[in-house]
Structure formats: C-alpha cells, structure tokens
Design an enzyme around this catalytic site. Structure first.
Site, PDB file in Angstrom:
ATOM      1  N   ASP A 165       0.876  -1.168   0.000  1.00  0.00           N
ATOM      2  CA  ASP A 165       0.000   0.000   0.000  1.00  0.00           C
ATOM      3  C   ASP A 165       0.928   1.237   0.000  1.00  0.00           C
ATOM      4  O   ASP A 165       2.132   1.118   0.245  1.00  0.00           O
ATOM      5  CB  ASP A 165      -0.858  -0.032   1.274  1.00  0.00           C
ATOM      6  CG  ASP A 165      -1.591   1.262   1.503  1.00  0.00           C
ATOM      7  OD1 ASP A 165      -2.234   1.760   0.564  1.00  0.00           O
ATOM      8  OD2 ASP A 165      -1.514   1.796   2.642  1.00  0.00           O
TER       9      ASP A 165
ATOM     10  N   ASP B  51      -0.285   5.108   0.889  1.00  0.00           N
ATOM     11  CA  ASP B  51      -0.596   6.116   1.905  1.00  0.00           C
ATOM     12  C   ASP B  51      -0.621   5.494   3.292  1.00  0.00           C
ATOM     13  O   ASP B  51      -1.395   4.563   3.549  1.00  0.00           O
ATOM     14  CB  ASP B  51      -1.928   6.789   1.594  1.00  0.00           C
ATOM     15  CG  ASP B  51      -1.854   7.567   0.295  1.00  0.00           C
ATOM     16  OD1 ASP B  51      -0.975   8.449   0.209  1.00  0.00           O
ATOM     17  OD2 ASP B  51      -2.626   7.281  -0.635  1.00  0.00           O
TER      18      ASP B  51
ATOM     19  N   GLU C 212      -0.872  11.238   4.834  1.00  0.00           N
ATOM     20  CA  GLU C 212      -2.229  11.777   4.980  1.00  0.00           C
ATOM     21  C   GLU C 212      -2.297  13.109   5.721  1.00  0.00           C
ATOM     22  O   GLU C 212      -2.780  14.100   5.175  1.00  0.00           O
ATOM     23  CB  GLU C 212      -3.152  10.752   5.655  1.00  0.00           C
ATOM     24  CG  GLU C 212      -3.348   9.458   4.872  1.00  0.00           C
ATOM     25  CD  GLU C 212      -4.224   9.615   3.619  1.00  0.00           C
ATOM     26  OE1 GLU C 212      -4.555  10.743   3.240  1.00  0.00           O
ATOM     27  OE2 GLU C 212      -4.551   8.577   3.021  1.00  0.00           O
TER      28      GLU C 212
ATOM     29  N   GLU D 272     -13.969  10.586  -3.939  1.00  0.00           N
ATOM     30  CA  GLU D 272     -15.043   9.995  -3.142  1.00  0.00           C
ATOM     31  C   GLU D 272     -15.143  10.721  -1.793  1.00  0.00           C
ATOM     32  O   GLU D 272     -16.236  10.951  -1.267  1.00  0.00           O
ATOM     33  CB  GLU D 272     -14.766   8.506  -2.921  1.00  0.00           C
ATOM     34  CG  GLU D 272     -14.861   7.646  -4.173  1.00  0.00           C
ATOM     35  CD  GLU D 272     -13.615   7.682  -5.069  1.00  0.00           C
ATOM     36  OE1 GLU D 272     -12.672   8.466  -4.791  1.00  0.00           O
ATOM     37  OE2 GLU D 272     -13.582   6.921  -6.045  1.00  0.00           O
ATOM     38  N   ARG D 273     -13.984  11.081  -1.223  1.00  0.00           N
ATOM     39  CA  ARG D 273     -13.947  11.787   0.069  1.00  0.00           C
ATOM     40  C   ARG D 273     -14.558  13.172  -0.072  1.00  0.00           C
ATOM     41  O   ARG D 273     -15.283  13.635   0.809  1.00  0.00           O
ATOM     42  CB  ARG D 273     -12.479  11.852   0.518  1.00  0.00           C
ATOM     43  CG  ARG D 273     -12.279  12.257   1.955  1.00  0.00           C
ATOM     44  CD  ARG D 273     -10.824  12.004   2.361  1.00  0.00           C
ATOM     45  NE  ARG D 273     -10.515  10.590   2.272  1.00  0.00           N
ATOM     46  CZ  ARG D 273      -9.340  10.099   1.867  1.00  0.00           C
ATOM     47  NH1 ARG D 273      -8.366  10.913   1.498  1.00  0.00           N
ATOM     48  NH2 ARG D 273      -9.157   8.792   1.805  1.00  0.00           N
TER      49      ARG D 273
ATOM     50  N   HIS E 169     -10.222  18.078  -7.265  1.00  0.00           N
ATOM     51  CA  HIS E 169      -9.299  16.989  -6.980  1.00  0.00           C
ATOM     52  C   HIS E 169      -8.013  17.124  -7.794  1.00  0.00           C
ATOM     53  O   HIS E 169      -6.918  16.844  -7.295  1.00  0.00           O
ATOM     54  CB  HIS E 169      -9.963  15.627  -7.237  1.00  0.00           C
ATOM     55  CG  HIS E 169      -9.114  14.490  -6.791  1.00  0.00           C
ATOM     56  ND1 HIS E 169      -8.433  13.684  -7.659  1.00  0.00           N
ATOM     57  CD2 HIS E 169      -8.790  14.066  -5.544  1.00  0.00           C
ATOM     58  CE1 HIS E 169      -7.735  12.802  -6.966  1.00  0.00           C
ATOM     59  NE2 HIS E 169      -7.937  13.009  -5.690  1.00  0.00           N
TER      60      HIS E 169
ATOM     61  N   THR F 181      -5.260   3.209  -3.412  1.00  0.00           N
ATOM     62  CA  THR F 181      -6.384   3.955  -3.964  1.00  0.00           C
ATOM     63  C   THR F 181      -5.964   5.323  -4.484  1.00  0.00           C
ATOM     64  O   THR F 181      -6.745   6.001  -5.136  1.00  0.00           O
ATOM     65  CB  THR F 181      -7.493   4.183  -2.908  1.00  0.00           C
ATOM     66  OG1 THR F 181      -6.983   5.030  -1.908  1.00  0.00           O
ATOM     67  CG2 THR F 181      -7.950   2.886  -2.313  1.00  0.00           C
TER      68      THR F 181
ATOM     69  N   ASN G  13       0.739  10.317  -7.978  1.00  0.00           N
ATOM     70  CA  ASN G  13       1.186  10.460  -6.584  1.00  0.00           C
ATOM     71  C   ASN G  13       2.155   9.335  -6.213  1.00  0.00           C
ATOM     72  O   ASN G  13       3.094   9.539  -5.449  1.00  0.00           O
ATOM     73  CB  ASN G  13      -0.005  10.411  -5.618  1.00  0.00           C
ATOM     74  CG  ASN G  13      -0.967  11.565  -5.801  1.00  0.00           C
ATOM     75  OD1 ASN G  13      -0.670  12.516  -6.526  1.00  0.00           O
ATOM     76  ND2 ASN G  13      -2.118  11.483  -5.153  1.00  0.00           N
TER      77      ASN G  13
HETATM   78  C1  XBP Z   1      -5.461   6.136   0.646  1.00  0.00           C
HETATM   79  C2  XBP Z   1      -6.528   7.028   0.195  1.00  0.00           C
HETATM   80  C3  XBP Z   1      -6.240   8.096  -0.759  1.00  0.00           C
HETATM   81  C4  XBP Z   1      -5.539   9.317  -0.337  1.00  0.00           C
HETATM   82  C5  XBP Z   1      -5.722  10.427  -1.347  1.00  0.00           C
HETATM   83  O1  XBP Z   1      -5.985   4.859   1.047  1.00  0.00           O
HETATM   84  O2  XBP Z   1      -7.663   6.869   0.550  1.00  0.00           O
HETATM   85  O3  XBP Z   1      -7.485   8.549  -1.161  1.00  0.00           O
HETATM   86  O4  XBP Z   1      -6.062   9.746   0.914  1.00  0.00           O
HETATM   87  O5  XBP Z   1      -5.421  10.063  -2.654  1.00  0.00           O
HETATM   88  P1  XBP Z   1      -5.078   3.544   0.983  1.00  0.00           P
HETATM   89  P2  XBP Z   1      -6.230  10.693  -3.913  1.00  0.00           P
HETATM   90  O6  XBP Z   1      -3.807   3.853   1.682  1.00  0.00           O
HETATM   91  O7  XBP Z   1      -5.876   2.503   1.743  1.00  0.00           O
HETATM   92  O8  XBP Z   1      -4.880   3.157  -0.449  1.00  0.00           O
HETATM   93  O9  XBP Z   1      -6.702  12.063  -3.512  1.00  0.00           O
HETATM   94  O10 XBP Z   1      -5.221  10.724  -5.027  1.00  0.00           O
HETATM   95  O11 XBP Z   1      -7.407   9.781  -4.206  1.00  0.00           O
HETATM   96 MG    MG Z   2      -2.969   3.127   3.483  1.00  0.00          MG
END
Ligand code: XBP
Ligand code: MG
Length: 239
Positions: A10, A12, A19, A56-57, A83, A124, A129
């Site tokens: 993974d 993030d 984050e 989505e957030r 975004h 995700t 990034n």
């Molecule tokens: C990570 C995420 C990502 C980032 C933002 O989840 O949810 O959405 O917060 O990235 P995980 P984007 O580590 O479980 O993959 O804004 O590029 O979507």
């Molecule tokens: Mg993660």
C-alpha cells in the site's frame, strides 16, 4: 508451504505518512484556490479517511456539509477540478521532498530486490502520486522496480473492495498465497484479505486504533523488520 515471491505495498500510511501533512493540506490548498470555505483539520480528516479515494472523500464531505455545492449542475465536474488541483498541490509537496518514507521501507525494499523478490503497489491514490513519491523519496528509477502499480480509478471499486489487489495479482500472475501485502489501515487490510492475501500491518498516525484482526502481524513500523522476518511472518498459519 508456498514460497514468498512478491511484496505488494500500500502507499498512503504504509510507504510514507502522507495523509495528515500531505494529502490533508493539499485538499485545503485546493479549497482555498477554489474560494470554498471548506477546511479539513487534523481530526476531521481522520474521520473522512473512512472513505477511500480523494474524489469519493470530497463527495462524502459535500453530502454532509454543503448540499448547495452538490446541487449545482456541474458538481461532478467541480469535484474533478478540485481533486486535480489537490493533486497538483500534493505533487509539489513531494517534489519539494517534504514527505519521507517511513522507517525501514527503503532498506526492506532493497533487501527484497537483493533476494530476487518481485515488488508491486496496490493503492487507492492517484497514479502520479505513487510514481512521484517513489522517484522523490526512494530513487530516481524506483517506479521501474515495481512490476505492477495498481492505483486510483484503474478498478471500479476502491478499498475495502478487493479489486485493486486482484488487479495486481493478475498482473503478477501469482496466487495470493505466494505474496505478502503490507498495509496500514483497516480498509486496506479488508481489501487485501478479501483478495486472500496474507497481510502485515504497520500502524500509521491515523490508524493506531483500527481493528486489524486477521493480519499475519501488526507492527509499529518496518524499522526493526528484516527480510528473513517477513518470510517468517508470511508463513504464519492463520486459523
Ligand atoms: C489512501 C486514500 C487516498 C488518499 C488520497 O488509502 O484513501 O485517497 O487519501 O489520494 P489507501 P487521492 O492507503 O488505503 O490506499 O486524492 O489521489 O485519491
Ligand atoms: Mg494506506
């Protein structure tokens, strides 16, 4: 017993603490650019992380705090534009070297490569990034070390759905039991487990109190973990 043939990371929270001081301020900068009054403080953002994926957030937040925004005929387009601006701010932070890798990550990746183990990414977040983090925080050519980079909208359903891990497994051409996923969140663990992947968790700042039932091991980070430890962790039989 199946030999460990690939690590699937993974991004993030796992490769780097992206984050709180990366994605979150990048979202806030995009809100300012767009003249929106939205601001995500550290606590609010922690709650919003229950929803994976930046677009989505944004929608989830608007549904609860700004229905007028969603009522506009071009709301979907505005979310995309917001975004994209957030991604630009985030990439600039990476280029400025503001987001380092977590302890042990670079060393473990080097050990895995030396052992001839294959590497992949399942996340995700937006593909740019990932490649920019790998280039700026790991090595200029680090993206090429990863045989499959599963990221963002490449699959229909983001974590906790298994889609992204299944996509990566398909690219690798390996059965799940020959791989080890490395995750930091309950949603990530659910996603990996739904793809039947043995998974090790390193807790991150926002996930310290998540439920990681089903993980092969739950660790504070990879700082004290060597390649041989990961091989042993992979072999732990879960009931
Ligand atoms: C990570 C995420 C990502 C980032 C933002 O989840 O949810 O959405 O917060 O990235 P995980 P984007 O580590 O479980 O993959 O804004 O590029 O979507
Ligand atoms: Mg993660």
């Amino acid at each position: 017993m199946t030999t460990l043939q690939a690590l699937i990371f993974d991004v993030d929270g796992t490769l780097a603490e992206t984050e709180r001081d990366g994605h979150r301020p990048a979202f806030n900068a995009a809100f300012r650019d767009a003249g929106l009054p939205w601001r995500w403080d550290v606590e609010t953002y922690g709650e919003l992380l229950a929803v994976t994926g930046g677009k989505e957030r944004l929608r989830f937040y608007a549904e609860r705090h700004d229905l007028d925004f969603l009522g506009q005929p071009n709301a979907d387009e505005r979310i995309k534009v917001l975004h994209a601006a957030k991604t630009r701010h985030y990439l600039a932070m990476l280029e400025a070297g503001q987001i380092p890798l977590r302890p042990g990550v670079a060393r473990l990746i080097a050990e895995a490569r030396a052992a001839g183990v294959r590497l992949a990414i399942a996340t995700t977040t937006t593909p740019d990034n990932v490649t920019t983090l790998l280039r700026t925080a790991l090595a200029p050519d680090a993206s090429a070390w990863f045989e499959a980079i599963g990221a963002g909208d490449i699959v229909p359903h983001k974590k906790p759905a298994p889609d992204i891990y299944l996509w990566v497994l398909d690219r690798l051409g390996l059965p799940a039991e020959a791989c080890l996923a490395i995750e930091d969140s309950a949603n990530g663990l659910k996603s990996a487990m739904a793809a039947r992947l043995p998974t090790v968790v390193t807790r991150s700042v926002y996930t310290a109190d998540h439920d990681f039932t089903g993980a092969q091991a739950v660790l504070p980070d990879l700082g004290q973990v060597g390649w041989s430890d990961l091989v042993l962790i992979h072999q732990i039989k879960k009931s």
